[in-house]
Structures are given as structure tokens and as C-alpha cells.
Design a protein around this motif. Structure first.
Motif, PDB file in Angstrom:
ATOM      1  N   HIS A 158       7.007 106.530  41.316  1.00  0.00           N
ATOM      2  CA  HIS A 158       7.543 105.265  41.828  1.00  0.00           C
ATOM      3  C   HIS A 158       6.928 104.948  43.192  1.00  0.00           C
ATOM      4  O   HIS A 158       6.515 103.812  43.457  1.00  0.00           O
ATOM      5  N   CYS A 159       6.847 105.937  44.071  1.00  0.00           N
ATOM      6  CA  CYS A 159       6.241 105.732  45.383  1.00  0.00           C
ATOM      7  C   CYS A 159       4.784 105.298  45.246  1.00  0.00           C
ATOM      8  O   CYS A 159       4.305 104.395  45.945  1.00  0.00           O
ATOM      9  N   PHE A 160       4.075 105.958  44.347  1.00  0.00           N
ATOM     10  CA  PHE A 160       2.670 105.601  44.108  1.00  0.00           C
ATOM     11  C   PHE A 160       2.539 104.144  43.657  1.00  0.00           C
ATOM     12  O   PHE A 160       1.750 103.376  44.220  1.00  0.00           O
ATOM     13  N   ALA A 161       3.320 103.754  42.658  1.00  0.00           N
ATOM     14  CA  ALA A 161       3.200 102.400  42.101  1.00  0.00           C
ATOM     15  C   ALA A 161       3.570 101.340  43.133  1.00  0.00           C
ATOM     16  O   ALA A 161       2.891 100.304  43.248  1.00  0.00           O
ATOM     17  N   VAL A 162       4.635 101.573  43.896  1.00  0.00           N
ATOM     18  CA  VAL A 162       5.059 100.590  44.902  1.00  0.00           C
ATOM     19  C   VAL A 162       4.040 100.500  46.031  1.00  0.00           C
ATOM     20  O   VAL A 162       3.729  99.411  46.525  1.00  0.00           O
TER      21      VAL A 162
ATOM     22  N   VAL B  68       0.943  98.355  44.816  1.00  0.00           N
ATOM     23  CA  VAL B  68       1.166  96.909  44.759  1.00  0.00           C
ATOM     24  C   VAL B  68       1.445  96.356  46.148  1.00  0.00           C
ATOM     25  O   VAL B  68       1.038  95.236  46.481  1.00  0.00           O
ATOM     26  N   GLY B  69       2.106  97.135  47.020  1.00  0.00           N
ATOM     27  CA  GLY B  69       2.342  96.678  48.382  1.00  0.00           C
ATOM     28  C   GLY B  69       1.056  96.527  49.169  1.00  0.00           C
ATOM     29  O   GLY B  69       0.871  95.560  49.917  1.00  0.00           O
ATOM     30  N   GLU B  70       0.157  97.483  48.991  1.00  0.00           N
ATOM     31  CA  GLU B  70      -1.137  97.402  49.673  1.00  0.00           C
ATOM     32  C   GLU B  70      -1.920  96.171  49.216  1.00  0.00           C
ATOM     33  O   GLU B  70      -2.558  95.488  50.019  1.00  0.00           O
ATOM     34  N   TYR B  71      -1.859  95.874  47.933  1.00  0.00           N
ATOM     35  CA  TYR B  71      -2.589  94.715  47.413  1.00  0.00           C
ATOM     36  C   TYR B  71      -1.936  93.410  47.846  1.00  0.00           C
ATOM     37  O   TYR B  71      -2.616  92.416  48.092  1.00  0.00           O
TER      38      TYR B  71
ATOM     39  N   GLU C 192      -0.285  96.345  53.424  1.00  0.00           N
ATOM     40  CA  GLU C 192       0.703  97.293  53.939  1.00  0.00           C
ATOM     41  C   GLU C 192       1.318  97.982  52.732  1.00  0.00           C
ATOM     42  O   GLU C 192       2.000  97.344  51.934  1.00  0.00           O
ATOM     43  N   SER C 193       1.101  99.257  52.597  1.00  0.00           N
ATOM     44  CA  SER C 193       1.571  99.945  51.396  1.00  0.00           C
ATOM     45  C   SER C 193       3.071 100.176  51.388  1.00  0.00           C
ATOM     46  O   SER C 193       3.672 100.430  50.354  1.00  0.00           O
ATOM     47  N   GLY C 194       3.693 100.117  52.547  1.00  0.00           N
ATOM     48  CA  GLY C 194       5.103 100.471  52.633  1.00  0.00           C
ATOM     49  C   GLY C 194       5.302 101.927  52.985  1.00  0.00           C
ATOM     50  O   GLY C 194       6.371 102.346  53.413  1.00  0.00           O
ATOM     51  N   GLY C 195       4.257 102.734  52.776  1.00  0.00           N
ATOM     52  CA  GLY C 195       4.291 104.126  53.189  1.00  0.00           C
ATOM     53  C   GLY C 195       5.305 104.988  52.477  1.00  0.00           C
ATOM     54  O   GLY C 195       5.754 105.993  53.023  1.00  0.00           O
ATOM     55  N   LEU C 196       5.658 104.630  51.238  1.00  0.00           N
ATOM     56  CA  LEU C 196       6.651 105.450  50.529  1.00  0.00           C
ATOM     57  C   LEU C 196       6.129 106.855  50.263  1.00  0.00           C
ATOM     58  O   LEU C 196       6.885 107.827  50.296  1.00  0.00           O
ATOM     59  N   LEU C 197       4.839 106.967  49.999  1.00  0.00           N
ATOM     60  CA  LEU C 197       4.273 108.293  49.736  1.00  0.00           C
ATOM     61  C   LEU C 197       4.331 109.197  50.975  1.00  0.00           C
ATOM     62  O   LEU C 197       4.237 110.426  50.866  1.00  0.00           O
TER      63      LEU C 197
ATOM     64  N   ARG D 125       6.926 109.319  53.013  1.00  0.00           N
ATOM     65  CA  ARG D 125       8.310 109.618  53.363  1.00  0.00           C
ATOM     66  C   ARG D 125       8.761 110.938  52.727  1.00  0.00           C
ATOM     67  O   ARG D 125       8.257 111.330  51.678  1.00  0.00           O
ATOM     68  N   PRO D 126       9.731 111.599  53.370  1.00  0.00           N
ATOM     69  CA  PRO D 126      10.214 112.873  52.828  1.00  0.00           C
ATOM     70  C   PRO D 126      10.814 112.715  51.435  1.00  0.00           C
ATOM     71  O   PRO D 126      11.437 111.702  51.121  1.00  0.00           O
ATOM     72  N   LYS D 127      10.602 113.718  50.604  1.00  0.00           N
ATOM     73  CA  LYS D 127      11.172 113.789  49.257  1.00  0.00           C
ATOM     74  C   LYS D 127      10.853 112.531  48.435  1.00  0.00           C
ATOM     75  O   LYS D 127      11.645 112.069  47.633  1.00  0.00           O
ATOM     76  N   PHE D 128       9.655 111.998  48.663  1.00  0.00           N
ATOM     77  CA  PHE D 128       9.209 110.813  47.923  1.00  0.00           C
ATOM     78  C   PHE D 128      10.230 109.679  48.006  1.00  0.00           C
ATOM     79  O   PHE D 128      10.572 109.033  47.002  1.00  0.00           O
ATOM     80  N   ALA D 129      10.702 109.426  49.214  1.00  0.00           N
ATOM     81  CA  ALA D 129      11.550 108.254  49.503  1.00  0.00           C
ATOM     82  C   ALA D 129      12.725 108.143  48.543  1.00  0.00           C
ATOM     83  O   ALA D 129      12.996 107.091  47.979  1.00  0.00           O
ATOM     84  N   LEU D 130      13.448 109.233  48.386  1.00  0.00           N
ATOM     85  CA  LEU D 130      14.558 109.270  47.435  1.00  0.00           C
ATOM     86  C   LEU D 130      15.567 108.158  47.701  1.00  0.00           C
ATOM     87  O   LEU D 130      16.004 107.460  46.786  1.00  0.00           O
ATOM     88  N   ASN D 131      15.949 107.973  48.962  1.00  0.00           N
ATOM     89  CA  ASN D 131      16.954 106.959  49.285  1.00  0.00           C
ATOM     90  C   ASN D 131      16.469 105.557  48.950  1.00  0.00           C
ATOM     91  O   ASN D 131      17.233 104.724  48.446  1.00  0.00           O
ATOM     92  N   THR D 132      15.205 105.285  49.235  1.00  0.00           N
ATOM     93  CA  THR D 132      14.656 103.956  48.936  1.00  0.00           C
ATOM     94  C   THR D 132      14.686 103.683  47.440  1.00  0.00           C
ATOM     95  O   THR D 132      15.050 102.593  46.994  1.00  0.00           O
ATOM     96  N   MET D 133      14.294 104.672  46.650  1.00  0.00           N
ATOM     97  CA  MET D 133      14.302 104.487  45.207  1.00  0.00           C
ATOM     98  C   MET D 133      15.713 104.230  44.691  1.00  0.00           C
ATOM     99  O   MET D 133      15.940 103.376  43.847  1.00  0.00           O
ATOM    100  N   GLN D 134      16.673 104.973  45.217  1.00  0.00           N
ATOM    101  CA  GLN D 134      18.061 104.770  44.797  1.00  0.00           C
ATOM    102  C   GLN D 134      18.541 103.381  45.176  1.00  0.00           C
ATOM    103  O   GLN D 134      19.262 102.733  44.418  1.00  0.00           O
ATOM    104  N   ASN D 135      18.143 102.902  46.355  1.00  0.00           N
ATOM    105  CA  ASN D 135      18.500 101.542  46.759  1.00  0.00           C
ATOM    106  C   ASN D 135      17.956 100.518  45.778  1.00  0.00           C
ATOM    107  O   ASN D 135      18.642  99.566  45.385  1.00  0.00           O
TER     108      ASN D 135
END
Length: 515
Positions: free
Chosen positions: A180-184, A187-190, A194-199, A201-211
């Protein structure tokens, strides 16, 4: 006097109830007997009220898609599934429903659910949608995606670097989060450079994904509420959102994730920043386009479009990537066959990701991608069209203009008559087959839909599939951790393929590659 008082009390209390009852009875009589749709077969309760659908969606965990399948088994290929909607289960009708001819509006019942009327997916009117799509589509051409390969490759490498940390530590790797972090980020970079930098973040941005997932569920619930509901909730103070629908808070976070990048992009309309980024971006081009009217470049509209692209490009692609990766990990013989095919292009674990053009020529990899898309097309939700200017005809049935008409592609992609053993991941089914069978399979293979509202991001999604999974399976061995088919099987229509509620999704141990 007492009698008049009693009459007054009766009038005040009972008259509105009687009026509502008469109105409800009138609506029921119309829908069941007088409506132009009354002639179509289907459950009477479904014809009477959309609460029949909402019961299976909200109470039975979004399982209406399987109820619809049961309806077709009982009533035939054309069924009335709500007071306003006809569903057809016949692939021969798919091209007609998704034709480029005529005008096709969006279903208002589903368009409002994510409160983004300025986006492609939220646009009701056919003509407005056509103009907006024409502005976005050039950025997803095959040539544009080939030019984007360095960005995708860099994200694949970063994903593998983060997985390497898990290999060294021996921690359980949440594969869905990682993909999920990779895909977001891609598309964010494109979209914004700005990629969003999810990759990062710790634990592959678990909180962001849950949000994101909670926000998605809030939008799904809003499908069965008035059209103004999500807009009102989003505009309300936080304490109101929290009390009305706690998940709506996460829906707001989802939109806020793209708010900042869009506003920063508007502040730097010159080309200097984007020249440093090394590639053009979708929204830089849109904001600076001389061909779009000012209304189409307003901040609110652009933010809504960005939210829809990032949401769809992230979640839908994640589902297919996860399925492809899991099915290969769970099938050592298929993984071995893919690795053998990749070896001439990727002779060792340090090999760079080959070009997209090279990968697109590999027959077994093509079969793997197609099987992942067939089994887990981006979403299993119904594809809904509303013919605006003319009726539709299915065999002897006339469907009046203005009627909501839908089909469910996944039902065609798991048709056992076309795809024997339909729930199995069999890449070889696409190889060395007779031309007639190939044509038949391709005809039933519609993961991105068709027509005027076909998914715009086909080429980007395919590029991620072709470039990401080969890198993962050559650079690592993976061992499943407390994961089996139960954790990936499609079970509910939560706008995308979603497994059962009690799953923890796919978890693995990353091991040193034996490739």
C-alpha cells in the motif's frame, strides 16, 4: 370545548403520521405496480426499498454482491435489485452498457459517497465528465508511463530496502501495508512530485493505512444516507464528526493528505521545482493548462480530483499486488517458474529492475498479472451506468432512459464455463491456448471496465504490477506467517476486494533470496 381540544390534539399528533403513512403506501404501490421497472423480475422487497440493499451492505458486511448473484440464479440474467436499479449478468451486454456511443451519467446514489463531486469518480454529468477525463487521460498514456519508469524503479528499490530491514531484524512483515505504501507513493510522486513518504514511515505507515480504510468505510455508509450528509459531516467541527460518525474523522484525514501537496504546488507554478524533480506531474500540468477554464483549476476541485486519484491508485493497485505476491509465495512451483523466466533479465539478486517493455514480453509474467487482475480486480463493486438520452435494450427487455443499470465484472471473471477452476491462480491458463478460447477469455476479462468511464490509470497500475513483483520474488524469499487463503479470499464488497473482517491480512518473514 373539550371535544374541540381533543380534535385539535388528534389533528396535531395523528395527522402527520397518517399523511406519512398515506405517502409511504403511495410510494409502495407505485414502485411495486406502476413504475416502469415493475415489470422486471426480482425480490419485491428490493423493488420496494433500498434498505434491502443497505441491510446486506451495512449489516451483513457489504455482501450484496453475492446476494445479487443468488438473485440471478433464481430470476435469470436481468433483475431489479433496488427501486431504481436494474442489474444484468450477461457479458454480451457489457459492451453495450459501456459503449462510447450515447451519454452516460453517474448514479447519484453512489457518486456522493466520498463528497468529491469535483473528481472524475464523483462527476454526475456525462459532458462534464468527458471534459475532465480528457484533461487527465493524456498523463496516463503508455508513453507517459514509460517515461515514468525511473520513478517506479526508485520506489521499488526503496520498498526492497525497507523489506531488507525486516529481513535483518526478523520481524513479521505486514505485506499489505508495505505494498500500500509503495502504490500510494508512486501515484503521489506522479501527481505532485511529492510521494508522501509512506515508505519512510515506521511499520509501513500502519496508522495512515488504517485511517484510509476507516475513511473508505465512512464513505460506503454514506451511500445510504442523503447526498448532503458527507459534505455536512466533513464541514462540521471535529467533536461533531466524532459523535456523528467517528470514521468520518479518518475520511477527513484522507482528504487532508492531498490538501497540502496541492496547495504547495499552486504556490510554485514555475517549472523550476518540477525540472529538479526529473519528471512532469499531473497536477502541475493541470493547474498550468491554458485549455482548462478557471473553474476547473480551483483549489477545491483540484484537491477532490487529487484525493480520488491517490485513493483509487493506492488501494486498488494494492489489492492486485497483494494477490499476485501471495499467490506466488503460496505456490512454490509457480514462483519457481516465474523466477526461471525472469533469470535472463535478472540473473542475480542484485539485478536492477528490467525495463517495462522487456517485462511486458514475458508470457508467464503476463499470465501472473492477468490472473491477479482476474481474481482481484481493483474493486468488486458494481459498475453502474445511467443512460441519459435513450433507452437500453437487453433481449426483449426495454430499460427506460434514466434508469440506473449495473453489471458486476467479477462475476464474469470467475465464470467457471470460461475459467475452469475459477478461484485458482493459474497463470498458465493464458498461455498456449487456442485463438477462440483466448478471445473468449479476453472478452470476459474486464478488470478496468470499458467505455467512457473506464479506469484512467490502467497503464500506471499495470506498470506497477509488472515492475514490483519481479523485484520482490528475486531479491527475497518469503515465508508466510499465520496466513492462508482465508486472509486474501474476496468476501465483501467494501468498494474494493476485501477479505473477512477478522483477518490480519498477509504477513510474512522476509528471508535471504535463494534465487
Amino acid at each position: 370545548m373539550l371535544g374541540l381540544l381533543k380534535i385539535g390534539i388528534f389533528t396535531i399528533f395523528w395527522l402527520p403520521i397518517v399523511a406519512v403513512g398515506i405517502y409511504a403506501l403511495g410510494v409502495a404501490v407505485y414502485r411495486l405496480f406502476l413504475s416502469p421497472l415493475a415489470k422486471f423480475p426480482g425480490p419485491k422487497l428490493a423493488a420496494l426499498t433500498r434498505k434491502y440493499e443497505s441491510y446486506y451492505e451495512a449489516i451483513q458486511n457489504y455482501e450484496y454482491v453475492w446476494k445479487i448473484k443468488q438473485m440471478h440464479q433464481k430470476y435469470g440474467p436481468i433483475v431489479r435489485i433496488s427501486p431504481h436499479e436494474i442489474h444484468v449478468d450477461d457479458i454480451e451486454f457489457f459492451d453495450r452498457l459501456n459503449s462510447f456511443q450515447g451519454k452516460w451519467n453517474k448514479d447519484p446514489y453512489t457518486a456522493h459517497q466520498f463528497a468529491n463531486p469535483g473528481s472524475l469518480v464523483g462527476t454526475l454529468d456525462h459532458d462534464v465528465h468527458r471534459k475532465r477525463r480528457a484533461a487527465v487521460l493524456p498523463f496516463f498514456s503508455k508513453q507517459k508511463i514509460y517515461a515514468l519508469e525511473p520513478v517506479i524503479t526508485s520506489m521499488v528499490d526503496k520498498l526492497c530496502e525497507k523489506m531488507e530491514d525486516y529481513r535483518k531484524s526478523g520481524e513479521v512483515l505486514p505485506l499489505r501495508n508495505a505494498l500500500h505504501c509503495f502504490a500510494v507513493d508512486v501515484v503521489g510522486e506522479y501527481c505532485f512530485a511529492e510521494s508522501g513518504g509512506l515508505l519512510d514511515r515506521p511499520k509501513f505507515a500502519l496508522n495512515t493505512m488504517q485511517n484510509h480504510l476507516l475513511g473508505l468505510k465512512a464513505g460506503l455508509r454514506a451511500r445510504y444516507l442523503p447526498s448532503w450528509y458527507m459534505g455536512a459531516v466533513r464541514g462540521a467541527p471535529e467533536w461533531v464528526r466524532q459523535s456523528v460518525d467517528p470514521a468520518a474523522k479518518h475520511f477527513e484525514v484522507w482528504h487532508r493528505d492531498v490538501d497540502g501537496p496541492v496547495r504547495r504546488m499552486e504556490e510554485r507554478k514555475n517549472d523550476e521545482f518540477f525540472e529538479k524533480a526529473g519528471h512532469r506531474t499531473i497536477f502541475h500540468e493541470l493547474i498550468n493548462s491554458p485549455h482548462l477554464p478557471p473553474a476547473e483549476k480551483e483549489t477545491v476541485r483540484v484537491i477532490q480530483e487529487a484525493g480520488a486519484l491517490v485513493g483509487a491508485g493506492g488501494e486498488s493497485t494494492t489489492q492486485v499486488l497483494l494477490t499476485m505476491a501471495y499467490c506466488l509465495i503460496a505456490s512454490p512451483e509457480k514462483l519457481a517458474r516465474l523466477r526461471e523466466e525472469l533469470r535472463p533479465l535478472m540473473p542475480n539478486t542484485n539485478s536492477p529492475v528490467p525495463s517495462l517493455r522487456q517485462l511486458e514480453q514475458l508470457p508467464y509474467l503476463i499470465g501472473c498479472v492477468k490472473e491477479a487482475l482476474r481474481l482481484r480486480t481493483g474493486k468488486i463493486a458494481r459498475h453502474i451506468r445511467l443512460p441519459r438520452d435513450r433507452p437500453l435494450y437487453y433481449k426483449d427487455w426495454e430499460i427506460p432512459a434514466g434508469t440506473i443499470v449495473s453489471m458486476t465484472p467479477i462475476l464474469h471473471q470467475i465464470d467457471p464455463d470460461v475459467f475452469p477452476n475459477p478461484h485458482a491462480f493459474l497463470p498458465e491458463r493464458w498461455m498456449n491456448i487456442e485463438e477462440q478460447q483466448r478471445i473468449r477469455m479476453e472478452h470476459h476479462f474486464v478488470p478496468y471496465s470499458k467505455g467512457t468511464r473506464q479506469c484512467a490509470g490502467i497503464n500506471l497500475a499495470n506498470a506497477e504490477l509488472y515492475m514490483c513483483v519481479p523485484a520482490l520474488v528475486t531479491r527475497f524469499d518469503f515465508e508466510l506467517f499465520e496466513t492462508d487463503d482465508w486472509d486474501v479470499d474476496m468476501a465483501v464488497d467494501a468498494h474494493h476486494h476485501s477479505p473477512r473482517v477478522d483477518t490480519q491480512s498477509v504477513r510474512v518473514f522476509a528471508k535471504a533470496s535463494t534465487f
